[in-house]
Design a protein around this motif. Structure first.
Motif: not given
Ligand code: PPS
Length: 300
Positions: A168-192
């Motif tokens: 989980f810490m290495e992001g070797k999960m289906v749909f990748g790392p939790w960290y990138d997922h929550v952060t990617g969507w968080w950043e998108k929300k700033q402009t959307h």
């Protein structure tokens, strides 16, 4: 229509592979061209989450808000995963997520995805669809995902807790790392402005308040009585015993190992993490989650 996965001869557990930089299993990439060319409509509502963050809970809330009064037999005869199709899923059975979504008779269509933000089909952005993103603290999310991988035969083997946590810490999960997922969507929300970013912990703390805030995002104004009906209907114990909400109709899940509606709590991580695991996790977390604005609660 029902998922007859239990009747299938299930192949071995899938392996993870790198898919455009994200760990995935073939069940979510086999239908990629159709997923990417999916034609969203302007009133579609996308429910986006990292797996095990509260997707089913929020799906159920939205389903009741939109259709709870008008189509009451929907609640008693159609499982939630058919009312709110999982866009990218492709498990060889009668349909794929895209087929099911295309056939949805409702307006709006409620559609679920676990895709990281960069993989969302472009039509959702072109049509300026509303998107509800649900995030859950990493520790409880990891625990829930562990039990899910133990019981779901179309997920990779969970292994033991300590090796799962490492992955989980290495992001070797289906749909990748939790960290990138929550952060990617968080950043998108700033402009959307059409992304409503919510937290599982807030829903636990005050479901009624979160339903109010969802309603204002969606432009809905249900009566106080109707809101109360929805709030009551989506309580954990009610959903757990509701066969249309608890995934008991899905044969690939072995509830003898762990039920889908497992605990529904904030803080169950304390029953799984050793002190050493928690310290190692926190240290690693600090290095990955640098934005002070993005705060998660591991207790409520
Ligand atoms: S999935 O497979 O990704 O769609 O799973 P998802 O629905 O996102 O997450 C499942 C976890 O959410 C919990 N859950 C709830 N908690 C509180 N209240 C309600 N009503 C509720 N509905 C679902 C479910 O129990 C899973 O969490 P854990 O911690 O495993 O119990």
């Amino acid at each position: 229509m029902s998922l007859t996965l239990d009747k299938m001869d299930l192949p071995p557990r899938p392996k993870l592979f790198d898919f455009h930089g994200v760990s995935m299993s073939h069940y979510f990439t086999d239908n990629w061209d159709k997923v990417q060319s999916f034609q969203a409509r302007p009133d579609d509502i996308l429910i986006a989450t990292y797996p095990k963050a509260g997707t089913t809970w929020v799906s159920y809330i939205l389903d009741l808000l939109y259709f709870g009064q008008t189509y009451s037999e929907r609640q008693t005869s159609i499982p939630i995963h058919e009312r709110v199709p999982f866009l990218e899923i492709d498990i060889p059975t009668e349909y794929t997520g895209t087929d099911l979504a295309e056939k949805l008779p409702t307006s709006p269509r409620l559609i679920k995805t676990h895709l990281p933000v960069q993989f969302v089909p472009k039509s959702f952005w072109e049509q300026n669809c509303r998107i509800v993103y649900v995030a859950r603290n990493a520790k409880d999310n990891a625990v829930s995902y562990f039990h899910f991988d133990r019981m779901n035969k179309v997920q990779p083997e969970a292994g033991d807790w300590s090796s799962f946590l490492q992955r989980f810490m290495e992001g070797k999960m289906v749909f990748g790392p939790w960290y990138d997922h929550v952060t990617g969507w968080w950043e998108k929300k700033q402009t959307h402005s059409k992304i409503h970013y919510m937290f599982y912990e807030d829903l636990i703390e005050d479901t009624g308040r979160e339903i109010d805030s969802l309603c204002s995002f969606l432009g809905l104004s249900p009566s106080a009585e109707e809101k109360e009906r929805v709030r009551g209907g989506v309580q954990f114990d009610n959903m757990k015993k509701d066969n249309m909400a608890n995934y008991s109709t899905v044969g690939v899940m072995d509830f003898k190992i762990s039920p889908f509606m497992r605990k529904g709590k904030v803080g169950d991580w304390k029953n799984h993490f050793t002190v050493a695991q928690s310290e190692q996790f926190d240290e690693d977390y600090k290095n990955k989650m640098k934005n002070p604005m993005q705060q998660f609660r591991t207790e409520v």
